[in-house]
Structure formats: C-alpha cells, structure tokens
Design a protein around this motif. Structure first.
Motif, PDB file in Angstrom:
ATOM      1  N   ASP A   1       1.342  -5.803 -11.888  1.00 14.99           N
ATOM      2  CA  ASP A   1       0.584  -6.498 -12.936  1.00 14.99           C
ATOM      3  C   ASP A   1      -0.918  -6.382 -12.658  1.00 14.99           C
ATOM      4  N   VAL A   2      -1.528  -5.358 -13.221  1.00 14.23           N
ATOM      5  CA  VAL A   2      -2.980  -5.185 -13.132  1.00 14.23           C
ATOM      6  C   VAL A   2      -3.545  -5.296 -14.539  1.00 14.23           C
ATOM      7  N   PRO A   3      -4.794  -5.727 -14.669  1.00 17.19           N
ATOM      8  CA  PRO A   3      -5.363  -5.844 -16.016  1.00 17.19           C
ATOM      9  C   PRO A   3      -5.514  -4.464 -16.668  1.00 17.19           C
ATOM     10  N   PRO A   4      -5.193  -4.367 -17.954  1.00 18.25           N
ATOM     11  CA  PRO A   4      -5.360  -3.080 -18.638  1.00 18.25           C
ATOM     12  C   PRO A   4      -6.846  -2.736 -18.791  1.00 18.25           C
ATOM     13  N   ILE A   5      -7.138  -1.456 -18.724  1.00 12.00           N
ATOM     14  CA  ILE A   5      -8.515  -0.988 -18.925  1.00 12.00           C
ATOM     15  C   ILE A   5      -8.564  -0.241 -20.244  1.00 12.00           C
ATOM     16  N   SER A   6      -9.523  -0.606 -21.078  1.00 12.69           N
ATOM     17  CA  SER A   6      -9.665   0.007 -22.395  1.00 12.69           C
ATOM     18  C   SER A   6     -10.113   1.468 -22.274  1.00 12.69           C
ATOM     19  N   MET A   7      -9.609   2.294 -23.166  1.00  6.95           N
ATOM     20  CA  MET A   7      -9.980   3.712 -23.204  1.00  6.95           C
ATOM     21  C   MET A   7     -11.472   3.920 -23.478  1.00  6.95           C
ATOM     22  N   ILE A   8     -12.141   2.916 -24.015  1.00  2.81           N
ATOM     23  CA  ILE A   8     -13.559   3.049 -24.352  1.00  2.81           C
ATOM     24  C   ILE A   8     -14.413   3.314 -23.106  1.00  2.81           C
ATOM     25  N   TRP A   9     -13.886   3.010 -21.919  1.00  2.00           N
ATOM     26  CA  TRP A   9     -14.643   3.166 -20.681  1.00  2.00           C
ATOM     27  C   TRP A   9     -14.521   4.558 -20.060  1.00  2.00           C
ATOM     28  N   VAL A  10     -13.650   5.391 -20.566  1.00  2.00           N
ATOM     29  CA  VAL A  10     -13.444   6.711 -19.960  1.00  2.00           C
ATOM     30  C   VAL A  10     -14.680   7.598 -20.116  1.00  2.00           C
ATOM     31  N   PHE A  11     -15.217   7.702 -21.305  1.00  2.00           N
ATOM     32  CA  PHE A  11     -16.380   8.574 -21.542  1.00  2.00           C
ATOM     33  C   PHE A  11     -17.597   8.116 -20.739  1.00  2.00           C
ATOM     34  N   PRO A  12     -17.951   6.814 -20.764  1.00  2.00           N
ATOM     35  CA  PRO A  12     -19.068   6.382 -19.911  1.00  2.00           C
ATOM     36  C   PRO A  12     -18.797   6.611 -18.420  1.00  2.00           C
ATOM     37  N   ALA A  13     -17.546   6.460 -17.999  1.00  2.00           N
ATOM     38  CA  ALA A  13     -17.209   6.708 -16.594  1.00  2.00           C
ATOM     39  C   ALA A  13     -17.415   8.181 -16.243  1.00  2.00           C
ATOM     40  N   LEU A  14     -17.048   9.070 -17.157  1.00  2.00           N
ATOM     41  CA  LEU A  14     -17.264  10.505 -16.923  1.00  2.00           C
ATOM     42  C   LEU A  14     -18.754  10.818 -16.781  1.00  2.00           C
ATOM     43  N   ILE A  15     -19.553  10.262 -17.667  1.00  2.00           N
ATOM     44  CA  ILE A  15     -20.999  10.523 -17.642  1.00  2.00           C
ATOM     45  C   ILE A  15     -21.630   9.936 -16.383  1.00  2.00           C
ATOM     46  N   GLY A  16     -21.287   8.688 -16.074  1.00  2.00           N
ATOM     47  CA  GLY A  16     -21.851   8.048 -14.886  1.00  2.00           C
ATOM     48  C   GLY A  16     -21.446   8.730 -13.595  1.00  2.00           C
ATOM     49  N   THR A  17     -20.190   9.105 -13.507  1.00  2.00           N
ATOM     50  CA  THR A  17     -19.707   9.784 -12.307  1.00  2.00           C
ATOM     51  C   THR A  17     -20.349  11.159 -12.165  1.00  2.00           C
ATOM     52  N   ALA A  18     -20.570  11.851 -13.272  1.00  2.00           N
ATOM     53  CA  ALA A  18     -21.242  13.155 -13.212  1.00  2.00           C
ATOM     54  C   ALA A  18     -22.672  12.991 -12.702  1.00  2.00           C
ATOM     55  N   GLY A  19     -23.342  11.925 -13.120  1.00  2.00           N
ATOM     56  CA  GLY A  19     -24.699  11.668 -12.637  1.00  2.00           C
ATOM     57  C   GLY A  19     -24.732  11.404 -11.139  1.00  2.00           C
ATOM     58  N   ILE A  20     -23.782  10.611 -10.659  1.00  2.00           N
ATOM     59  CA  ILE A  20     -23.706  10.330  -9.224  1.00  2.00           C
ATOM     60  C   ILE A  20     -23.328  11.597  -8.457  1.00  2.00           C
ATOM     61  N   ALA A  21     -22.373  12.347  -8.982  1.00  2.00           N
ATOM     62  CA  ALA A  21     -21.946  13.587  -8.322  1.00  2.00           C
ATOM     63  C   ALA A  21     -23.092  14.588  -8.242  1.00  2.00           C
ATOM     64  N   GLN A  22     -23.961  14.578  -9.235  1.00  5.00           N
ATOM     65  CA  GLN A  22     -25.082  15.518  -9.259  1.00  5.00           C
ATOM     66  C   GLN A  22     -25.994  15.319  -8.047  1.00  5.00           C
ATOM     67  N   ILE A  23     -26.135  14.085  -7.589  1.00  7.14           N
ATOM     68  CA  ILE A  23     -26.955  13.812  -6.409  1.00  7.14           C
ATOM     69  C   ILE A  23     -26.390  14.557  -5.203  1.00  7.14           C
ATOM     70  N   PHE A  24     -25.080  14.477  -5.021  1.00  4.86           N
ATOM     71  CA  PHE A  24     -24.438  15.100  -3.864  1.00  4.86           C
ATOM     72  C   PHE A  24     -24.327  16.616  -4.010  1.00  4.86           C
ATOM     73  N   VAL A  25     -24.055  17.091  -5.206  1.00  7.64           N
ATOM     74  CA  VAL A  25     -23.953  18.533  -5.426  1.00  7.64           C
ATOM     75  C   VAL A  25     -25.314  19.183  -5.219  1.00  7.64           C
ATOM     76  N   ARG A  26     -26.365  18.516  -5.663  1.00  7.88           N
ATOM     77  CA  ARG A  26     -27.722  19.059  -5.512  1.00  7.88           C
ATOM     78  C   ARG A  26     -28.091  19.213  -4.033  1.00  7.88           C
ATOM     79  N   MET A  27     -27.617  18.292  -3.206  1.00  6.18           N
ATOM     80  CA  MET A  27     -27.891  18.381  -1.759  1.00  6.18           C
ATOM     81  C   MET A  27     -27.323  19.660  -1.157  1.00  6.18           C
ATOM     82  N   ARG A  28     -26.205  20.099  -1.710  1.00  7.10           N
ATOM     83  CA  ARG A  28     -25.568  21.324  -1.220  1.00  7.10           C
ATOM     84  C   ARG A  28     -26.438  22.550  -1.448  1.00  7.10           C
TER      85      ARG A  28
END
Length: 127
Positions: free
Chosen positions: A98-125
């Motif tokens: 029993d975990v709280p459901p997460i709305s699909m509306i958060w997937v697109f912002p999560a993709l964008i935000g995670t890509a921004g964070i990942a860019q910091i680490f990828v750029r270091m490479r």
C-alpha cells in the motif's frame, strides 16, 4: 551561440507564460457545468505549449556544437533510464504494498529535471 541562446530564452519564457496562464485559466473555470468533451478539450490546452517547447528545444540543440549535443543526448538517455526504471519499479510496488499512487502528470517534469541533473555529471566526463 549567444544569439541562439537569447532567442531560445525569449521563446521559452513566452511558452512558460502561455502554459502558466492556461493552467491557471482552466482551473478557474467551473468544470461541473461543462460537457465532458469540453472538460477534456480544456484540460489538454496546457499540452500545446509543451509540444511547442519540444520544437524550440530541438532547434536550440541543433544549433549547438557536436560535443554539447552529445552531452544533451547522454543526459536525456540517463533521464529516460532513471525515470523509466523508477516508475516501473514503483508500479510493481503499488501492486505489492500500500503506497500512495503517483499521478502521471509528474513523469514529464521528472524526465526534464532528471536530465538537467544528469547533465551536470555527464558534462564532468567531457572535461
């Protein structure tokens, strides 16, 4: 590149303004008095600026040099995998415990935000 960045910023600000107005606007309307088809149509209005945003981002990325394009691409792939696996795993958890459901509306912002964070680490490479 500075000219392209300025053009990109102006376009994105306009898109975000349209998005904000559309989200606020549709939430101020009395939805109970509307036909279902009208509620569906109005609820999809904020998707229009999201679609336009994709084309603006693509144009900006195409104006970048090859190294920066590669950094962006790798960051997006990392985001796809991280958010994809997280949502996949959470879906299994929803079925098992029993975990709280997460709305699909958060997937697109999560993709964008995670890509921004990942860019910091990828750029270091690439330094």
């Amino acid at each position: 590149m500075k000219k392209e960045a300025t053009k990109y910023t102006i376009r994105m600000l306009a898109i975000f303004a349209f998005y904000t107005v559309s989200v606020i606007g549709i939430n101020l309307l009395p939805a109970d008095d509307m036909a279902p088809w009208m509620r569906i149509a109005l609820s999809l209005i904020p998707v229009i600026p999201a679609i336009v945003m994709i084309f603006v981002i693509l144009e900006f990325v195409r104006a970048m040099d090859e190294v920066q394009q590669r950094i962006i691409t790798e960051s997006c792939l990392v985001s796809l995998v991280v958010v994809g696996l997280a949502s996949f795993s959470y879906g299994f958890l929803e079925g098992a415990i029993d975990v709280p459901p997460i709305s699909m509306i958060w997937v697109f912002p999560a993709l964008i935000g995670t890509a921004g964070i990942a860019q910091i680490f990828v750029r270091m490479r690439y330094r």
